[in-house]
Design an enzyme around this catalytic site. Structure first.
Site, PDB file in Angstrom:
ATOM      1  N   LYS A 192      -2.121  25.561   3.271  1.00  0.00           N
ATOM      2  CA  LYS A 192      -3.236  25.941   4.167  1.00  0.00           C
ATOM      3  C   LYS A 192      -4.436  25.009   3.956  1.00  0.00           C
ATOM      4  O   LYS A 192      -5.005  24.502   4.920  1.00  0.00           O
ATOM      5  CB  LYS A 192      -3.596  27.404   3.880  1.00  0.00           C
ATOM      6  N   ARG A 233     -18.967  37.515   5.301  1.00  0.00           N
ATOM      7  CA  ARG A 233     -18.809  36.704   4.075  1.00  0.00           C
ATOM      8  C   ARG A 233     -20.044  35.826   3.829  1.00  0.00           C
ATOM      9  O   ARG A 233     -20.731  35.437   4.771  1.00  0.00           O
ATOM     10  CB  ARG A 233     -17.518  35.879   4.176  1.00  0.00           C
ATOM     11  N   GLN A 275     -14.527  25.117  -0.939  1.00  0.00           N
ATOM     12  CA  GLN A 275     -15.066  25.122   0.434  1.00  0.00           C
ATOM     13  C   GLN A 275     -16.492  24.603   0.440  1.00  0.00           C
ATOM     14  O   GLN A 275     -16.862  23.789   1.288  1.00  0.00           O
ATOM     15  CB  GLN A 275     -15.010  26.535   1.014  1.00  0.00           C
ATOM     16  N   ASP A 309      -6.694  32.431  -5.255  1.00  0.00           N
ATOM     17  CA  ASP A 309      -6.103  33.134  -4.104  1.00  0.00           C
ATOM     18  C   ASP A 309      -4.903  34.008  -4.485  1.00  0.00           C
ATOM     19  O   ASP A 309      -4.366  34.723  -3.637  1.00  0.00           O
ATOM     20  CB  ASP A 309      -5.650  32.122  -3.042  1.00  0.00           C
ATOM     21  N   LYS A 324     -13.877  37.385  -0.914  1.00  0.00           N
ATOM     22  CA  LYS A 324     -12.771  36.789  -0.148  1.00  0.00           C
ATOM     23  C   LYS A 324     -12.608  37.524   1.191  1.00  0.00           C
ATOM     24  O   LYS A 324     -13.520  38.184   1.636  1.00  0.00           O
ATOM     25  CB  LYS A 324     -11.499  36.815  -1.000  1.00  0.00           C
TER      26      LYS A 324
HETATM   27  C1  S3P Z   1     -10.123  27.060  -0.050  1.00  0.00           C
HETATM   28  C2  S3P Z   1     -10.907  27.351  -1.133  1.00  0.00           C
HETATM   29  C3  S3P Z   1     -10.968  28.688  -1.740  1.00  0.00           C
HETATM   30  C4  S3P Z   1      -9.797  29.559  -1.310  1.00  0.00           C
HETATM   31  C5  S3P Z   1      -9.516  29.474   0.161  1.00  0.00           C
HETATM   32  C6  S3P Z   1      -9.233  28.052   0.578  1.00  0.00           C
HETATM   33  C7  S3P Z   1     -10.169  25.688   0.501  1.00  0.00           C
HETATM   34  O1  S3P Z   1     -12.178  29.319  -1.346  1.00  0.00           O
HETATM   35  O2  S3P Z   1     -10.045  30.896  -1.675  1.00  0.00           O
HETATM   36  O3  S3P Z   1      -8.393  30.280   0.492  1.00  0.00           O
HETATM   37  O4  S3P Z   1      -9.271  25.321   1.282  1.00  0.00           O
HETATM   38  O5  S3P Z   1     -11.090  24.949   0.146  1.00  0.00           O
HETATM   39  P1  S3P Z   1     -13.550  29.078  -2.163  1.00  0.00           P
HETATM   40  O6  S3P Z   1     -13.940  27.685  -2.008  1.00  0.00           O
HETATM   41  O7  S3P Z   1     -14.528  30.011  -1.501  1.00  0.00           O
HETATM   42  O8  S3P Z   1     -13.248  29.482  -3.575  1.00  0.00           O
END
Ligand code: S3P
Length: 430
Positions: free
Chosen positions: A22, A124, A169, A319, A346
């Site tokens: 993903k 969120r 993220q 996750d 989350k």
């Molecule tokens: C992700 C980072 C994670 C993860 C999310 C996907 C990403 O979130 O929980 O499912 O693709 O950068 P956070 O950056 O908020 O920890």
């Protein structure tokens, strides 16, 4: 949709090649849109969350073509500053990755737009991107720390910023904005969040490098030359694989292989955690796929014992906690998790929602502000109707519990799982 699942007697055998990761799918698509020229992305995850990114990019004037059956995506890049101003707000659906990464990209492109999403996404926290983007000079207005976010064009400046919570993220959002800043941007974080952005953007020619250990984070310089387009096949999603690793571990007699799964060290915390509990997981055919380490994972049923998890390991399996909680319930003895307050931010408050669900299934769980303690007895009584609370990973984790529970479990809102793992019911014959 409500799905009732009864105990499964058959072991899980055979093999499965999970869909593309993903996080990698989101990044490959967005970065291809920012490149100059046509990109080809194979093994692209076709799920609710990536459809959100596809929709938003189309609104920003990016042309793409998706062969859904073959999971092949072609993207015609518009260059880093080539987005068109969308007449309507960009609807990021349930996807925080779409919203937070796009925020960095639209700030860099200087394109006026509004980023919004589902009710769940608008609950969120977005202050974590808005504050540092403003420090860079971005003109962004939030809604009480949440989406919708409104962007207006503004010049971006150099930044040195320490993330209070490790987050790929947020880091990626800032690294994308940094491409258009007037000087270097250094982002540090308290733990090893996934580094896919650094790897992929650097491979496309961006002046980005990860910090050397023991520091966590990355430094980016302003982009001087266009990003090169991608021609890649994505690694399989270890976060989806995790559900099958747990299923095969707790279903007696199982022997199952997951092929070409991402084993990037920032993502493999679940392997360490399950192995510490006594799981049998072996790696074979280790290789590199488009700059990401991959391997085949063979998992055999095993008896589990409780374990303790805290610190960096939490970040490396962020996750995977909903699935991990089912493994902990099936283990003998106590499992203690701390330093995991982030689980409350989350798709749902995963500590509260999973604790309530496990209690309803007859599992002994105590909740803390930053974690939980599960007193495993090796059995899940079951016999309850539960809600997925709009959280794909909660839906799939409750299905795992149902597979071993003594009485059937009904899961309301089960189909939310197609956000990230549409194949899940087929692979488990649900
Ligand atoms: C992700 C980072 C994670 C993860 C999310 C996907 C990403 O979130 O929980 O499912 O693709 O950068 P956070 O950056 O908020 O920890």
């Amino acid at each position: 949709m409500t799905k009732t699942i009864a105990r499964r007697v058959a072991p899980l055998t055979g093999s499965y090649r999970p869909e593309g990761d993903k996080s990698l799918s989101h990044r490959a698509l967005l970065f291809a849109a920012l490149a100059e020229g046509e990109s080809v992305i194979r093994r692209f995850l076709v799920g609710g969350v990536t459809r959100a990114m596809l929709r938003c990019l189309r609104q920003l004037g990016v042309h793409w073509e998706l062969d859904e059956a073959a999971h092949v995506l072609r993207v015609r890049g518009v260059g880093p500053w080539g987005f068109e101003s969308p007449p309507e707000p960009l609807d990021c659906g349930n996807s925080a990755t779409t919203l937070r990464l796009l925020a960095g990209a639209v700030a860099a492109a200087g394109v006026p737009c509004v980023l919004t999403g589902s009710e769940g996404l608008c609950r969120r926290p977005m202050g974590r991107i808005v504050e540092p983007l403003r420090l860079m000079g971005a003109d962004v207005t939030d809604t009480d720390g949440h989406a919708p976010l409104t962007f207006r064009p503004a010049p971006l400046h150099a930044l040195a910023y320490a993330l209070p919570v490790a987050s790929a993220q947020v880091k990626s959002c800032l690294l994308l904005a940094a491409l258009a800043a007037d000087g270097p941007c250094a982002i540090t974080e308290p733990g090893p969040s996934r580094d896919h952005t650094e790897r992929m953007l650097a491979a496309m020619g961006a002046p980005i490098r990860a910090l050397d250990p023991p520091a966590h984070g990355a430094v980016a310089l302003p982009l001087q030359t266009p990003l090169r387009p991608l021609d890649i096949e994505l690694a399989g999603d270890i976060s989806s694989a995790a559900f099958l690793l747990v299923a095969a571990t707790i279903l007696p007699g199982s022997d199952f292989t997951l092929t070409q799964v991402s084993v990037n060290p920032t993502r493999t915390g679940i392997l360490d955690a399950l192995r510490a509990m006594g799981a049998s997981i072996t790696l074979a055919n280790e290789a590199t796929l488009a700059g990401e380490p991959v391997a085949d994972l063979r998992v055999r049923a095993a008896s589990l014992t409780g374990t303790e998890i805290h610190g960096d390991l939490v970040v490396r399996m962020i996750d995977e906690f909903p699935a991990f909680m089912i493994a902990a319930a099936c283990a003998q003895g106590e499992t203690l998790v701390r330093d995991a307050a982030e689980l409350r931010a989350k798709e749902s408050d995963r500590i509260a929602i999973m604790a309530a669900a496990l209690r309803a299934l007859g599992v002994d769980i105590e909740e803390y502000s930053d974690g939980f303690r599960i007193r495993g007895t090796g059995r899940i009584p079951g016999g309850a109707t539960l809600d997925a609370h709009g959280d794909h990973r909660v839906a799939m984790s409750l299905a795992l519990a149902a597979l071993v529970a003594e009485h059937p479990v009904a899961i309301q809102g089960f189909d939310i799982l197609s956000e990230s793992f549409p194949d899940f019911p087929r692979v488990l014959a649900l």
